[in-house]
Design an enzyme around this catalytic site. Structure first.
Site, PDB file in Angstrom:
ATOM      1  N   GLU A  86       0.828  -1.210   0.000  1.00 27.55           N
ATOM      2  CA  GLU A  86       0.000   0.000   0.000  1.00 27.55           C
ATOM      3  C   GLU A  86       0.858   1.254   0.000  1.00 27.55           C
ATOM      4  O   GLU A  86       1.859   1.331   0.724  1.00 27.55           O
ATOM      5  CB  GLU A  86      -0.891  -0.027   1.250  1.00 27.55           C
ATOM      6  CG  GLU A  86      -2.283   0.450   1.017  1.00 27.55           C
ATOM      7  CD  GLU A  86      -3.068  -0.406   0.044  1.00 27.55           C
ATOM      8  OE1 GLU A  86      -3.044  -0.095  -1.170  1.00 27.55           O
ATOM      9  OE2 GLU A  86      -3.708  -1.374   0.471  1.00 27.55           O
ATOM     10  N   SER A 139     -26.092   6.000 -16.855  1.00 28.02           N
ATOM     11  CA  SER A 139     -25.804   5.058 -15.785  1.00 28.02           C
ATOM     12  C   SER A 139     -26.858   5.195 -14.701  1.00 28.02           C
ATOM     13  O   SER A 139     -27.096   6.309 -14.220  1.00 28.02           O
ATOM     14  CB  SER A 139     -24.426   5.370 -15.206  1.00 28.02           C
ATOM     15  OG  SER A 139     -24.186   4.569 -14.088  1.00 28.02           O
ATOM     16  N   GLY A 189     -12.333   2.235  -1.566  1.00 25.19           N
ATOM     17  CA  GLY A 189     -10.965   1.714  -1.667  1.00 25.19           C
ATOM     18  C   GLY A 189     -10.889   0.457  -2.513  1.00 25.19           C
ATOM     19  O   GLY A 189      -9.936  -0.309  -2.416  1.00 25.19           O
ATOM     20  N   LEU A 190     -11.916   0.234  -3.350  1.00 25.73           N
ATOM     21  CA  LEU A 190     -11.942  -0.981  -4.178  1.00 25.73           C
ATOM     22  C   LEU A 190     -11.761  -0.632  -5.661  1.00 25.73           C
ATOM     23  O   LEU A 190     -12.100  -1.411  -6.542  1.00 25.73           O
ATOM     24  CB  LEU A 190     -13.245  -1.751  -3.948  1.00 25.73           C
ATOM     25  CG  LEU A 190     -13.492  -2.154  -2.488  1.00 25.73           C
ATOM     26  CD1 LEU A 190     -14.832  -2.867  -2.336  1.00 25.73           C
ATOM     27  CD2 LEU A 190     -12.363  -3.043  -1.969  1.00 25.73           C
ATOM     28  N   SER A 234     -13.119   1.654  -7.764  1.00 23.04           N
ATOM     29  CA  SER A 234     -14.234   1.867  -8.695  1.00 23.04           C
ATOM     30  C   SER A 234     -13.884   2.954  -9.722  1.00 23.04           C
ATOM     31  O   SER A 234     -14.303   2.858 -10.881  1.00 23.04           O
ATOM     32  CB  SER A 234     -15.504   2.241  -7.938  1.00 23.04           C
ATOM     33  OG  SER A 234     -15.290   3.432  -7.218  1.00 23.04           O
ATOM     34  N   ASP A 286      -4.109   0.002  -9.795  1.00 20.36           N
ATOM     35  CA  ASP A 286      -5.528  -0.268 -10.027  1.00 20.36           C
ATOM     36  C   ASP A 286      -5.802  -0.623 -11.486  1.00 20.36           C
ATOM     37  O   ASP A 286      -6.578  -1.532 -11.785  1.00 20.36           O
ATOM     38  CB  ASP A 286      -6.361   0.950  -9.613  1.00 20.36           C
ATOM     39  CG  ASP A 286      -6.096   1.331  -8.163  1.00 20.36           C
ATOM     40  OD1 ASP A 286      -5.512   0.511  -7.439  1.00 20.36           O
ATOM     41  OD2 ASP A 286      -6.460   2.443  -7.764  1.00 20.36           O
ATOM     42  N   TYR A 326      -3.565  12.165   0.444  1.00 25.66           N
ATOM     43  CA  TYR A 326      -2.903  11.127  -0.371  1.00 25.66           C
ATOM     44  C   TYR A 326      -1.643  11.714  -1.022  1.00 25.66           C
ATOM     45  O   TYR A 326      -0.555  11.158  -0.938  1.00 25.66           O
ATOM     46  CB  TYR A 326      -3.893  10.639  -1.434  1.00 25.66           C
ATOM     47  CG  TYR A 326      -3.349   9.614  -2.403  1.00 25.66           C
ATOM     48  CD1 TYR A 326      -3.461   8.253  -2.135  1.00 25.66           C
ATOM     49  CD2 TYR A 326      -2.725   9.994  -3.590  1.00 25.66           C
ATOM     50  CE1 TYR A 326      -2.959   7.307  -3.021  1.00 25.66           C
ATOM     51  CE2 TYR A 326      -2.226   9.064  -4.475  1.00 25.66           C
ATOM     52  CZ  TYR A 326      -2.355   7.725  -4.188  1.00 25.66           C
ATOM     53  OH  TYR A 326      -1.861   6.787  -5.066  1.00 25.66           O
TER      54      TYR A 326
END
Ligand code: GLA
Length: 353
Positions: free
Chosen positions: A19, A53, A109-110, A112, A156, A208
């Protein structure tokens, strides 16, 4: 212009370990999720991109070679990011209709955001009949996402592009490459939400970027050109850290160098089926992210504790942190018990990866 239509699937990912180091060119070990973004595409006869969407609504804009972002936080920026990078790299500006569906949680945190950009990029390319290679896509995707306001590393996009069910992906950078490692049958990774949204815009983005900057400044202060150079040169990491002038640099440096070693050990532990070792590395990773990088939060710490108290072999925050999800490793036979323990600690949103 030939009429084309099709569907692209772009999975999310859970990062198992590694990470806040991909942007320093160090290896990471994510795993693709079943949850994904589906982008249905169909060529148009004009130069407009139209996207619909459920939940996010419809957007339409003209695809030119000078696309600028719209207001921050608008999902049209993801479409524009994809259009801009495809236009810039492949010179394509032909209109496309996109219909986008997702079962991937946002701001968790996945990944997207990257899945959306990867899905739209591939849809625009396929609509134009272009097959781009993994390497070509990896040259433009991480920078392309900066258009939305974030400049992460390449983890990612690489995870999304190279996903293989049942395998973790060891991703190396400079040059980019992937190696698939089979997840042992008797291992289960649980993913649980802390309930805190980690939108990668605004405050989270600043925090970040500050971590990224501290790590890069440390490197520059030491006069090294890359972390790879330090790690492969057999240098005394503790002594180097002690010579750094600020606490932020020291902490970032120690996190980055130690996390890179944990990734190597974790990949070896997965290959040899050593679940206890892998679990310990997850715990060490969380401690480093919490104590040195300060990217955890009380909910994530409580979630990790709850997983450990319920029988997990290891657990840690996953993704950028500041909220989002944690990942926990457990023996498959214990998974139901660990999952129940996490739920009863007040974290109902749990699934096995
Ligand atoms: C975000 C970024 C990734 C990576 C992680 C932290 O998810 O998009 O590139 O830096 O944070 O490991």
């Amino acid at each position: 212009m030939q009429q084309r239509q099709g569907v692209i699937e772009a999975p999310g990912r859970v990062n198992l370990i590694g990470e806040h180091i991909d942007y320093h060119g160090l290896p990471v070990l994510p795993m693709a999720l079943r949850q994904r973004i589906r982008v249905q595409f169909e060529t148009r006869s004009d130069r407009a991109i139209h996207a619909a969407s459920p939940g996010y609504g419809e957007r339409e804009f003209l695809w030119t070679d000078s696309l600028e972002p719209v207001a921050g936080g608008d999902w049209e920026n993801y479409l524009r990011a994809a259009a801009r990078l495809v236009g810039g790299r492949w010179g394509i500006l032909n209109g496309v209709d996109l219909s986008i569906q997702s079962d991937l949680a946002a701001a968790a945190g996945l990944s997207s955001s990257s899945a959306l950009i990867v899905g739209c990029t591939l849809a625009l390319l396929h609509a134009a009949g272009v097959e781009a290679s993994f390497e070509e896509l990896m040259e433009v995707l991480p920078d392309g996402e900066q258009f939305v306001g974030t400049r992460g590393g390449g983890m990612d996009h690489a995870a999304c592009l190279s996903a293989r069910p049942g395998f973790a992906t060891l991703i190396e950078f400079r040059p980019v490459s992937v190696r698939h490692i089979r997840v042992p049958e008797e291992w289960t990774f649980l993913v649980a939400s802390s309930g805190v949204k980690a939108e990668k815009s605004g405050a989270v983005r600043e925090r970040y970027n500050a971590r990224r900057k501290a790590g890069s400044t440390a490197l520059a202060t030491l006069g090294a050109s890359s972390y790879g150079e330090i790690l492969n040169g057999g240098r005394d990491v503790e002594a180097l850290a002690a010579s750094l002038p600020t606490v932020e640099e020291r902490e970032a440096f120690l996190h980055v160098t130690s996390e890179a070693l944990r990734v190597r050990r974790a990949a070896a532990a997965m290959e040899s089926g050593d679940a206890s070792c892998f679990g310990r590395l997850l715990v060490e990773s969380h401690a480093s992210l919490h104590e040195r990088l300060h990217v955890s939060c009380s909910e994530l710490d409580r979630l990790v504790d709850a997983a450990m108290r319920s029988g997990a072999l290891g657990a840690r925050l996953t993704g950028a942190g500041f909220g989002g999800c944690a990942v926990a490793l457990c023996h498959s036979r214990e998974a139901a018990r660990v999952e129940a323990g996490i739920r009863s600690a007040g974290f109902p949103d749990v699934f096995s990866a």
